[in-house]
Design a protein around this motif. Structure first.
Motif, PDB file in Angstrom:
ATOM      1  N   ASP A 188     -12.077  38.605 -19.114  1.00 40.85           N
ATOM      2  CA  ASP A 188     -11.346  37.604 -18.140  1.00 40.85           C
ATOM      3  C   ASP A 188     -10.211  38.371 -17.321  1.00 40.85           C
ATOM      4  OD1 ASP A 188     -13.001  35.463 -18.606  1.00 40.85           O
ATOM      5  OD2 ASP A 188     -11.475  34.466 -20.170  1.00 40.85           O
ATOM      6  N   ARG A 189     -10.310  38.119 -15.965  1.00 42.49           N
ATOM      7  CA  ARG A 189      -9.055  38.975 -15.114  1.00 42.49           C
ATOM      8  C   ARG A 189      -7.768  39.126 -15.746  1.00 42.49           C
ATOM      9  NH1 ARG A 189      -6.415  41.814 -13.093  1.00 42.49           N
ATOM     10  NH2 ARG A 189      -6.048  42.383 -10.994  1.00 42.49           N
ATOM     11  N   TYR A 190      -7.112  38.051 -16.102  1.00 41.92           N
ATOM     12  CA  TYR A 190      -5.832  38.131 -16.604  1.00 41.92           C
ATOM     13  C   TYR A 190      -5.547  37.861 -18.197  1.00 41.92           C
ATOM     14  CZ  TYR A 190      -5.142  37.116 -11.728  1.00 41.92           C
ATOM     15  OH  TYR A 190      -5.310  37.341 -10.315  1.00 41.92           O
ATOM     16  N   GLY A 191      -6.692  38.091 -18.912  1.00 43.55           N
ATOM     17  CA  GLY A 191      -6.716  37.784 -20.340  1.00 43.55           C
ATOM     18  C   GLY A 191      -6.028  38.741 -21.015  1.00 43.55           C
ATOM     19  N   ILE A 192      -5.837  38.629 -22.258  1.00 38.24           N
ATOM     20  CA  ILE A 192      -5.008  39.727 -23.073  1.00 38.24           C
ATOM     21  C   ILE A 192      -6.333  40.789 -23.549  1.00 38.24           C
ATOM     22  CG2 ILE A 192      -5.669  38.276 -25.291  1.00 38.24           C
ATOM     23  CD1 ILE A 192      -2.823  40.792 -24.808  1.00 38.24           C
ATOM     24  N   ASP A 193      -7.319  40.566 -23.773  1.00 35.37           N
ATOM     25  CA  ASP A 193      -8.392  41.446 -24.065  1.00 35.37           C
ATOM     26  C   ASP A 193      -8.270  42.624 -23.073  1.00 35.37           C
ATOM     27  OD1 ASP A 193      -9.403  39.820 -26.237  1.00 35.37           O
ATOM     28  OD2 ASP A 193     -10.569  38.978 -24.967  1.00 35.37           O
ATOM     29  N   ARG A 194      -7.925  42.589 -21.876  1.00 31.16           N
ATOM     30  CA  ARG A 194      -7.905  43.747 -20.877  1.00 31.16           C
ATOM     31  C   ARG A 194      -6.791  44.891 -21.379  1.00 31.16           C
ATOM     32  NH1 ARG A 194     -10.868  42.571 -16.175  1.00 31.16           N
ATOM     33  NH2 ARG A 194     -10.060  44.454 -15.288  1.00 31.16           N
ATOM     34  N   GLY A 195      -5.917  44.407 -22.167  1.00 33.15           N
ATOM     35  CA  GLY A 195      -4.911  45.235 -22.661  1.00 33.15           C
ATOM     36  C   GLY A 195      -3.351  44.707 -22.906  1.00 33.15           C
ATOM     37  N   LEU A 196      -2.995  44.030 -22.100  1.00 35.55           N
ATOM     38  CA  LEU A 196      -1.339  43.504 -22.217  1.00 35.55           C
ATOM     39  C   LEU A 196      -1.201  42.546 -21.425  1.00 35.55           C
ATOM     40  CD1 LEU A 196       1.524  45.741 -22.211  1.00 35.55           C
ATOM     41  CD2 LEU A 196       1.539  44.056 -20.471  1.00 35.55           C
ATOM     42  N   VAL A 197      -0.351  41.414 -22.157  1.00 34.80           N
ATOM     43  CA  VAL A 197       0.151  40.238 -21.436  1.00 34.80           C
ATOM     44  C   VAL A 197       1.826  40.179 -21.485  1.00 34.80           C
ATOM     45  CG1 VAL A 197       0.345  37.797 -21.676  1.00 34.80           C
ATOM     46  CG2 VAL A 197      -1.861  38.962 -21.417  1.00 34.80           C
ATOM     47  N   ILE A 198       2.420  39.903 -20.499  1.00 38.32           N
ATOM     48  CA  ILE A 198       3.750  39.576 -20.846  1.00 38.32           C
ATOM     49  C   ILE A 198       4.156  38.060 -20.393  1.00 38.32           C
ATOM     50  CG2 ILE A 198       6.193  40.044 -19.919  1.00 38.32           C
ATOM     51  CD1 ILE A 198       5.004  42.665 -18.701  1.00 38.32           C
ATOM     52  N   GLU A 199       4.871  37.582 -21.524  1.00 34.10           N
ATOM     53  CA  GLU A 199       5.118  36.296 -21.693  1.00 34.10           C
ATOM     54  C   GLU A 199       6.898  35.945 -21.790  1.00 34.10           C
ATOM     55  OE1 GLU A 199       1.167  34.291 -23.433  1.00 34.10           O
ATOM     56  OE2 GLU A 199       2.900  34.480 -24.646  1.00 34.10           O
ATOM     57  N   VAL A 200       7.387  35.424 -20.774  1.00 29.52           N
ATOM     58  CA  VAL A 200       8.886  35.070 -20.836  1.00 29.52           C
ATOM     59  C   VAL A 200       9.359  33.641 -21.093  1.00 29.52           C
ATOM     60  CG1 VAL A 200      11.013  35.383 -19.536  1.00 29.52           C
ATOM     61  CG2 VAL A 200       9.433  37.046 -19.270  1.00 29.52           C
ATOM     62  N   PHE A 201      10.076  33.483 -22.156  1.00 26.21           N
ATOM     63  CA  PHE A 201      10.371  31.981 -22.493  1.00 26.21           C
ATOM     64  C   PHE A 201      11.772  31.547 -22.273  1.00 26.21           C
ATOM     65  CE2 PHE A 201       6.629  33.553 -24.843  1.00 26.21           C
ATOM     66  CZ  PHE A 201       5.930  32.185 -24.883  1.00 26.21           C
ATOM     67  N   PRO A 202      12.304  30.518 -22.204  1.00 23.59           N
ATOM     68  CA  PRO A 202      13.596  29.927 -22.172  1.00 23.59           C
ATOM     69  C   PRO A 202      14.353  30.458 -23.129  1.00 23.59           C
ATOM     70  CG  PRO A 202      11.985  28.054 -21.732  1.00 23.59           C
ATOM     71  CD  PRO A 202      11.196  29.215 -22.304  1.00 23.59           C
ATOM     72  N   SER A 203      13.795  30.649 -24.334  1.00 20.88           N
ATOM     73  CA  SER A 203      14.731  31.127 -25.402  1.00 20.88           C
ATOM     74  C   SER A 203      14.204  31.972 -26.486  1.00 20.88           C
ATOM     75  CB  SER A 203      15.287  29.639 -26.210  1.00 20.88           C
ATOM     76  OG  SER A 203      14.257  29.295 -26.893  1.00 20.88           O
ATOM     77  N   ALA A 204      14.891  32.715 -27.409  1.00 24.29           N
ATOM     78  CA  ALA A 204      14.148  33.563 -28.245  1.00 24.29           C
ATOM     79  C   ALA A 204      13.513  32.734 -29.197  1.00 24.29           C
ATOM     80  CB  ALA A 204      15.375  34.372 -29.014  1.00 24.29           C
TER      81      ALA A 204
END
Length: 207
Positions: free
Chosen positions: A135-151
């Protein structure tokens, strides 16, 4: 001495006494005026510090002049990064990222962007070793960045994913890295070689 002579003597004596008194008055008048003037000045001065009963009235202290409080400069608040900024920094670090993209609510494959308990921004990229046919934006392609409100939110997301992968090895594995403030979760596909993943880890610490 006859009566006439006695009367004449008294008249002469009176005349002498009057002349003497007049001279004494003329001599005493300047001194008396000067004395009265000094007494008047002293009296006015005394009135400023004494009451009619002779008791000294305490002088009110002058009001203290307060200097304006000097405020210490506050440190500038650090700007919160988003997935786009993190992607740009990792790309600049030359760790092998290609075809980087930032997702929105229409292209987010997890449907977590902007939703309760979800992330605030997301980005993805291809890495050598990743599956470019997935899938075009999936993790299997290599890397994903996710930013959250808190740690804590980022930690909860990482724990959830790693728990699923541990219980279902068929789903594969992931490397997880966090930025200094803990709000950014960088996920790297387990197919990526450890040496390449290590470079990404080092780059993430610089974000």
């Amino acid at each position: 001495m006859g009566v006439g002579n006695a009367t004449g003597c008294r008249a002469w004596a009176g005349s002498v006494s009057t002349a003497a008194d007049s001279m004494i008055c003329r001599m005493r008048t300047p001194f008396s005026l000067t004395t009265c003037a000094i007494a008047a000045i002293l009296g006015l001065t005394a009135c400023a510090t004494s009451t009619g009963t002779g008791e000294t009235t305490p002088t009110a202290p002058s009001p203290a002049v307060s200097s304006p409080a000097v405020q210490s400069p506050q440190p500038a608040a650090s700007a919160k990064v988003d997935a786009k900024a993190v992607l740009a920094k990792l790309t600049a670090a030359k760790v092998g990222l290609t075809r980087g993209a930032v997702q929105n609510e229409d292209t987010d494959p997890n449907n977590l962007l902007g939703r309760p308990n979800g992330y605030t921004s997301r980005a993805s990229a291809d890495l050598p070793g990743g599956d470019t046919t997935s899938d075009r934006y999936g993790i299997d392609r290599g890397l994903v960045i996710e930013v959250f409100p808190s740690a804590a939110d980022a930690d909860r997301r990482s724990t959830y994913i790693q728990g699923l992968l541990k219980n279902a090895p068929i789903l594969g594995t992931e490397y997880h890295y966090r930025t200094g403030d803990g709000t950014v979760l960088v996920r790297v596909a387990g197919r990526v070689k450890p040496t390449a993943a290590k470079k990404i880890e080092q780059a993430v610490t610089q974000v």
